[in-house]
Design an enzyme around this catalytic site. Structure first.
Site, short mmCIF file in Angstrom:
data_model
loop_
_atom_site.label_atom_id
_atom_site.label_comp_id
_atom_site.label_asym_id
_atom_site.label_seq_id
_atom_site.Cartn_x
_atom_site.Cartn_y
_atom_site.Cartn_z
N ARG A 238 -46.76 -14.47 -3.83
CA ARG A 238 -45.51 -14.92 -2.80
C ARG A 238 -44.54 -15.96 -3.29
O ARG A 238 -45.07 -17.04 -4.12
CB ARG A 238 -46.27 -15.65 -1.73
CG ARG A 238 -47.05 -14.81 -0.81
CD ARG A 238 -46.36 -13.75 -0.07
NE ARG A 238 -46.96 -12.62 0.71
CZ ARG A 238 -47.23 -11.74 0.43
NH1 ARG A 238 -47.27 -11.18 -0.95
NH2 ARG A 238 -48.08 -10.58 1.19
N GLU A 267 -35.61 -12.82 -0.96
CA GLU A 267 -35.82 -11.53 -1.53
C GLU A 267 -34.63 -10.68 -0.85
O GLU A 267 -34.65 -10.19 0.45
CB GLU A 267 -37.14 -11.03 -1.30
CG GLU A 267 -38.24 -11.59 -2.29
CD GLU A 267 -39.33 -11.17 -2.46
OE1 GLU A 267 -39.75 -10.22 -1.78
OE2 GLU A 267 -40.23 -11.78 -2.87
N HIS A 285 -40.07 -7.24 -6.44
CA HIS A 285 -41.32 -7.41 -5.72
C HIS A 285 -42.04 -6.03 -5.62
O HIS A 285 -42.01 -5.04 -4.68
CB HIS A 285 -41.07 -7.56 -4.20
CG HIS A 285 -42.12 -7.99 -3.33
ND1 HIS A 285 -42.06 -9.02 -2.42
CD2 HIS A 285 -43.44 -7.84 -3.47
CE1 HIS A 285 -43.41 -9.35 -1.93
NE2 HIS A 285 -44.13 -8.73 -2.55
#
Length: 531
Positions: A238, A267, A285
């Protein structure tokens, strides 16, 4: 008999989830709507129509969304973690939050290993250099992983899989985890130690913890200073576990020799300083971005929802552990008993609020595993008229805490002769009320009320009138006449075994009185409820 049923008839899927998810839900009679890329206001307007919501990581299920969801019973996250869901708001609303903890384990572990290998040999940088027409062997001198020390912070499913794969490269694996016992991680080749011991030993560090207040900025200026010069770090967990500004400073100074980042605080990241740094390998990601992980997560969340609805099992619920032990034949009646006892106490103390303390004591061997949900069930009955939202087994503890009620739980083992009993005492405005109940013949019954032990168990069903009065041969006939003038018939009558002093009696009645004060000439205290 099964657990207290949770009906899910309609589910909204707000992101791109594997088609198997929809298929499994529809095969089990659940209507599914798929709407992707909704704005927050669109989701708030849409969510009112659904019992369930399935998301991945892009949908932000905020308190605003949750509070707009009048029918929502479950939020299913097709993936690991629930960072994008306001779990506290969901718990207060009595909504189950569920994820698929093992769906992307292998994919996330493999990407971590890929980044570790890429950092050791500068593979992405060398590939880009080649595409630009260069042939620069010296610039991309690497290092072997063999014999190096890998520190794994977070030894859950993903940490374990990373360890086993990197051990095959001859790496020494050490780690830290506050939950996994050291003997367990030792069985798969990871020596556990404190973070203070771990930092100076590592050539590489990878983090696999959830994002919690205790893990934000786990790697920061202070911890980087304790590491070997040139340590390389990987974050596929994370964004925020590694302090991004501290990482940039460590890269600039050479204290950190390289970073592999799949996740960021923001993000996509607007600040490109880390992404553009020559010693950083970054991905958008991609931890769960494999066909296998997406199929697994989509399938898992659907199967978990179906199993829950059918009363088979509860897997992946992050805020409803209390429900996990309700999948037994006995639990349904025990929950009914708890709610009835709570409602009974609520009716007695209605004029003496607020409640300040609740003591729940379970007794008997079979009750031992039920103390968690019994506490919640009692609180549901007790708080049913206290809260704007209707409490359930998930929200009860949170609502009680918010209301300022302190709770104690205890369990007494059976002596062999004692039946399974739940005893509850509440304190409201200095007054104490105590009841004890049980389940007999599949029916919740009341055994005792404020030291009045009844001659026979009182079935906790229908319209019940309780009153406190001195023992008197004329009591029942006087009461019957008074109730008759109010248009109320007596259907049953239970007296206490003791015949001295002020005692509690119970009358089953055809309907509840509109005003209890009509009994004032006969009784010292009274309460009524419909169950």
């Amino acid at each position: 008999m099964r657990m207290v049923s949770i009906s899910i008839q309609t589910v909204l899927i707000s992101e791109s989830v594997d088609p198997r998810c929809r298929t499994i839900l529809e095969e089990n009679g659940i209507r599914v709507t798929e709407k992707q890329n909704m704005r927050k206001d669109e989701l708030i307007a849409e969510i009112k129509n659904y019992d369930g919501l399935v998301v991945r990581s892009a949908t932000k299920v905020t308190a605003d969304v949750i509070n707009a969801a009048n029918n929502l019973k479950i939020i299913g996250r097709a993936g690991t973690g629930v960072d994008n869901v306001d779990v506290d708001a969901a718990t207060k609303k009595g909504i189950i939050v569920m994820n698929t903890p093992s769906g992307n384990t292998i994919s996330a572990a493999e990407l971590t290993c890929t980044l570790l290998m890429s950092l050791s040999r500068n593979v992405p940088q060398a590939a880009m250099s080649m595409k630009q027409g260069n042939w620069d062997r010296k610039k991309f001198m690497g290092a072997e992983l063999y014999g190096k020390v890998l520190g794994i912070v977070g030894l859950g499913r993903i940490g374990k899989e990373v360890a086993s794969r990197m051990q095959s490269f001859g790496m020494k694996t050490i780690g830290y985890d506050p939950i996994t016992p050291p003997e367990v991680s030792a069985s798969w080749g990871v020596e556990q130690m404190s973070l203070e011991q771990l930092w100076p030993q590592c050539d590489y560090i990878t983090v696999h913890t959830p994002l919690l207040p205790s893990t934000v900025g786990l790697l920061n200026d202070e911890t980087f200073a304790k590491c070997k010069k040139g340590v390389k770090v990987v974050n596929c967990a994370r964004g925020g576990i590694i302090d991004e500004e501290a990482l940039l400073r460590a890269l600039e100074s050479g204290q950190c020799g390289g970073a592999g980042l799949d996740v960021f605080v923001e993000e996509p990241p607007k600040n490109r300083s880390l992404v553009d740094h020559p010693n950083v390998i970054s991905c958008p990601h991609l931890g769960a971005s494999t066909k296998e992980a997406q199929a697994r997560c989509g399938e898992d969340i659907a199967l978990q929802i179906v199993d829950m609805v059918k009363g088979k099992n509860l897997v992946g619920a992050v805020n409803a552990q209390v429900l996990a032990s309700t999948f037994t034949q006995e639990s349904y009646q025990l929950i009914k008993l708890g709610k009835a006892v709570g409602a009974l106490l609520q009716s007695f103390s209605a004029s003496k609020k607020p409640f300040s303390h609740v003591q729940i004591t379970t007794q008997g061997d079979c009750m031992k595993s039920s103390s968690g949900y019994m506490t919640s069930a009692v609180l549901v009955g007790l708080l049913n008229h206290e809260s704007e939202c209707c409490p359930n087994l998930i929200s009860a503890l949170s609502l009680a805490k918010e209301t300022g009620i302190t709770m104690n739980q205890a369990h007494c083992a059976s002596d062999g002769a004692t039946e399974e009993v739940c005893k509850v005492e509440i304190v409201a405005n200095g007054c104490s009320y105590k009841v004890s109940g049980s389940v007999q013949g599949g029916v919740p019954v009341l055994l005792e009320l404020c030291d009045s032990v009844f001659r026979q168990p009182i079935s906790l069903t229908g319209n019940l009138l309780f009153f406190k009065a001195p023992a008197n041969p004329q009591l029942l006939s006087s009461l019957a006449g008074l109730l008759a003038t109010e248009g109320v018939e007596i259907e049953s009558f239970v007296a206490p075994a003791d015949r001295s002093g002020d005692l509690w009696y119970c009358v089953g009645v055809s309907s509840l009185l509109t005003d209890l004060s009509v009994l004032n000439s006969l009784v010292k205290d009274a309460a009524q409820l419909s169950l």
